[in-house]
Design a protein around this motif. Structure first.
Motif, PDB file in Angstrom:
ATOM      1  N   LEU A 184       3.159  56.735  -2.792  1.00 19.65           N
ATOM      2  CA  LEU A 184       1.774  57.126  -3.055  1.00 19.65           C
ATOM      3  C   LEU A 184       0.854  55.920  -2.937  1.00 19.65           C
ATOM      4  CD1 LEU A 184      -0.443  59.072  -3.930  1.00 19.65           C
ATOM      5  CD2 LEU A 184       0.308  58.722  -6.310  1.00 19.65           C
ATOM      6  N   GLY A 185       1.332  54.751  -3.353  1.00 20.50           N
ATOM      7  CA  GLY A 185       0.536  53.528  -3.216  1.00 20.50           C
ATOM      8  C   GLY A 185       0.211  53.232  -1.762  1.00 20.50           C
ATOM      9  N   TRP A 186       1.191  53.373  -0.903  1.00 17.88           N
ATOM     10  CA  TRP A 186       0.938  53.114   0.529  1.00 17.88           C
ATOM     11  C   TRP A 186       0.023  54.175   1.116  1.00 17.88           C
ATOM     12  CZ3 TRP A 186       1.473  48.640   2.698  1.00 17.88           C
ATOM     13  CH2 TRP A 186       2.355  47.721   2.138  1.00 17.88           C
ATOM     14  N   PHE A 187       0.174  55.435   0.684  1.00 21.23           N
ATOM     15  CA  PHE A 187      -0.752  56.475   1.121  1.00 21.23           C
ATOM     16  C   PHE A 187      -2.167  56.148   0.642  1.00 21.23           C
ATOM     17  CE2 PHE A 187      -2.983  60.549   0.329  1.00 21.23           C
ATOM     18  CZ  PHE A 187      -3.055  60.995   1.640  1.00 21.23           C
ATOM     19  N   SER A 188      -2.276  55.594  -0.549  1.00 20.26           N
ATOM     20  CA  SER A 188      -3.589  55.217  -1.092  1.00 20.26           C
ATOM     21  C   SER A 188      -4.261  54.152  -0.230  1.00 20.26           C
ATOM     22  CB  SER A 188      -3.444  54.730  -2.534  1.00 20.26           C
ATOM     23  OG  SER A 188      -2.994  55.774  -3.362  1.00 20.26           O
ATOM     24  N   LEU A 189      -3.480  53.248   0.344  1.00 19.11           N
ATOM     25  CA  LEU A 189      -4.056  52.266   1.279  1.00 19.11           C
ATOM     26  C   LEU A 189      -4.624  52.990   2.494  1.00 19.11           C
ATOM     27  CD1 LEU A 189      -4.601  49.341   2.173  1.00 19.11           C
ATOM     28  CD2 LEU A 189      -2.306  49.350   3.202  1.00 19.11           C
ATOM     29  N   PHE A 190      -3.878  53.940   3.022  1.00 22.88           N
ATOM     30  CA  PHE A 190      -4.353  54.744   4.150  1.00 22.88           C
ATOM     31  C   PHE A 190      -5.672  55.441   3.796  1.00 22.88           C
ATOM     32  CE2 PHE A 190      -4.556  59.075   5.910  1.00 22.88           C
ATOM     33  CZ  PHE A 190      -4.670  58.784   7.253  1.00 22.88           C
ATOM     34  N   TRP A 194     -14.815  55.394  -4.181  1.00 29.27           N
ATOM     35  CA  TRP A 194     -13.486  55.969  -3.987  1.00 29.27           C
ATOM     36  C   TRP A 194     -12.612  55.061  -3.133  1.00 29.27           C
ATOM     37  CZ3 TRP A 194     -16.329  61.036  -2.661  1.00 29.27           C
ATOM     38  CH2 TRP A 194     -16.673  61.724  -3.835  1.00 29.27           C
ATOM     39  N   ALA A 195     -13.205  54.405  -2.138  1.00 36.26           N
ATOM     40  CA  ALA A 195     -12.429  53.462  -1.315  1.00 36.26           C
ATOM     41  C   ALA A 195     -11.876  52.339  -2.187  1.00 36.26           C
ATOM     42  CB  ALA A 195     -13.297  52.895  -0.182  1.00 36.26           C
ATOM     43  N   VAL A 196     -12.696  51.819  -3.068  1.00 36.78           N
ATOM     44  CA  VAL A 196     -12.240  50.760  -3.981  1.00 36.78           C
ATOM     45  C   VAL A 196     -11.148  51.298  -4.895  1.00 36.78           C
ATOM     46  CG1 VAL A 196     -12.937  49.295  -5.927  1.00 36.78           C
ATOM     47  CG2 VAL A 196     -14.400  49.462  -3.899  1.00 36.78           C
ATOM     48  N   LEU A 197     -11.343  52.486  -5.439  1.00 35.22           N
ATOM     49  CA  LEU A 197     -10.368  53.059  -6.364  1.00 35.22           C
ATOM     50  C   LEU A 197      -9.021  53.284  -5.692  1.00 35.22           C
ATOM     51  CD1 LEU A 197      -9.770  54.173  -9.169  1.00 35.22           C
ATOM     52  CD2 LEU A 197     -10.621  56.400  -8.363  1.00 35.22           C
ATOM     53  N   TRP A 198      -9.023  53.859  -4.497  1.00 36.64           N
ATOM     54  CA  TRP A 198      -7.753  54.096  -3.812  1.00 36.64           C
ATOM     55  C   TRP A 198      -7.098  52.759  -3.427  1.00 36.64           C
ATOM     56  CZ3 TRP A 198      -9.871  58.414  -5.226  1.00 36.64           C
ATOM     57  CH2 TRP A 198      -9.114  59.575  -5.262  1.00 36.64           C
ATOM     58  N   ALA A 213       1.918  50.342  -4.860  1.00 32.91           N
ATOM     59  CA  ALA A 213       2.731  49.799  -3.766  1.00 32.91           C
ATOM     60  C   ALA A 213       3.099  48.342  -3.993  1.00 32.91           C
ATOM     61  CB  ALA A 213       2.009  49.955  -2.429  1.00 32.91           C
ATOM     62  N   LEU A 214       2.125  47.546  -4.443  1.00 35.77           N
ATOM     63  CA  LEU A 214       2.376  46.117  -4.628  1.00 35.77           C
ATOM     64  C   LEU A 214       2.750  45.767  -6.064  1.00 35.77           C
ATOM     65  CD1 LEU A 214      -0.402  44.538  -2.368  1.00 35.77           C
ATOM     66  CD2 LEU A 214       1.918  45.310  -1.758  1.00 35.77           C
ATOM     67  N   GLN A 215       2.725  46.778  -6.938  1.00 31.25           N
ATOM     68  CA  GLN A 215       3.150  46.607  -8.340  1.00 31.25           C
ATOM     69  C   GLN A 215       2.360  45.521  -9.080  1.00 31.25           C
ATOM     70  OE1 GLN A 215       6.136  48.653  -9.638  1.00 31.25           O
ATOM     71  NE2 GLN A 215       5.128  49.725  -7.961  1.00 31.25           N
ATOM     72  N   LYS A 216       1.059  45.414  -8.773  1.00 31.22           N
ATOM     73  CA  LYS A 216       0.193  44.455  -9.478  1.00 31.22           C
ATOM     74  C   LYS A 216      -0.064  44.970 -10.899  1.00 31.22           C
ATOM     75  CE  LYS A 216      -0.367  41.746  -5.954  1.00 31.22           C
ATOM     76  NZ  LYS A 216       0.220  40.431  -5.898  1.00 31.22           N
ATOM     77  N   PRO A 217      -0.156  44.089 -11.874  1.00 30.42           N
ATOM     78  CA  PRO A 217      -0.340  44.512 -13.277  1.00 30.42           C
ATOM     79  C   PRO A 217      -1.804  44.852 -13.599  1.00 30.42           C
ATOM     80  CG  PRO A 217      -0.171  42.132 -13.171  1.00 30.42           C
ATOM     81  CD  PRO A 217       0.026  42.643 -11.758  1.00 30.42           C
ATOM     82  N   ILE A 218      -2.300  45.895 -12.958  1.00 31.81           N
ATOM     83  CA  ILE A 218      -3.706  46.269 -13.143  1.00 31.81           C
ATOM     84  C   ILE A 218      -3.845  47.710 -13.647  1.00 31.81           C
ATOM     85  CG2 ILE A 218      -4.578  44.592 -11.455  1.00 31.81           C
ATOM     86  CD1 ILE A 218      -4.865  46.985  -9.479  1.00 31.81           C
TER      87      ILE A 218
END
Length: 175
Positions: free
Chosen positions: A88-94, A125-129, A137-142
């Protein structure tokens, strides 16, 4: 009116997903609203794409709406299956890359307050996704920051404009 309907429930799901990310809703419970809103936005998108009067503009709107639909359904499946969400993280980049030009086009063609607001919504929304990409996807602690932004965007880019559109206060019907 369909945009108001969709945005009202997008606001609900974003707000609830935000407070879920903040730890106030259980993983096994959040999937319900994601399935519900995914279903609503899917019906709206199908009507826009295949309903009476469908044209290039409504099909584009349907395609963009389905980016949201698929996200919500994927969140639901992930929570039900208890997976980490990297896909889902990689889809969110898309999604975030896809909607950047939509924000630019909407703002560039803006002819009134609603158009500017909607263009800013696309940018938000672009920023949010992109934040979902970093988180999942990158597992950042945010998670906390993403939760706060998601909840705020739920209100400001979904619920509020959706309600105002349905009430006739905002958008083409208000003109």
């Amino acid at each position: 009116m369909l945009l108001g309907l969709a945005l009202l429930y997008v606001g609900a799901v974003l707000f609830l997903n935000g407070i879920w990310l903040l730890g106030h809703i259980n993983d096994r419970e959040i999937w319900v609203v994601n399935v519900f809103v995914g279903g609503i936005t899917m019906l709206v998108a199908l009507y826009l794409a295949f309903g009476p009067g469908a044209d290039a503009s409504s099909i584009k709107a349907a395609a963009l709406t389905l980016l949201f639909t698929f996200t919500y359904l994927w969140v639901a499946i992930n929570r039900h299956q208890e997976v980490d969400g990297r896909g889902l993280g990689w889809f969110s980049l898309f999604v975030s890359i896809t909607i950047v030009p939509v924000a630019i086009q909407t703002l560039g063609n803006a002819q009134g307050t609603w158009d500017v607001w909607f263009g800013l919504c696309w940018a938000a929304w672009a920023v949010l996704w992109f934040m979902f990409f970093l988180l999942l996807a990158l597992q950042k602690p945010i998670a906390r920051l993403t939760g706060m932004v998601t909840a705020a965007e739920g209100v400001l880019t979904g619920w509020l404009p959706g309600f105002l559109l349905l009430d006739g206060v905002l958008g083409p019907a208000a003109g």
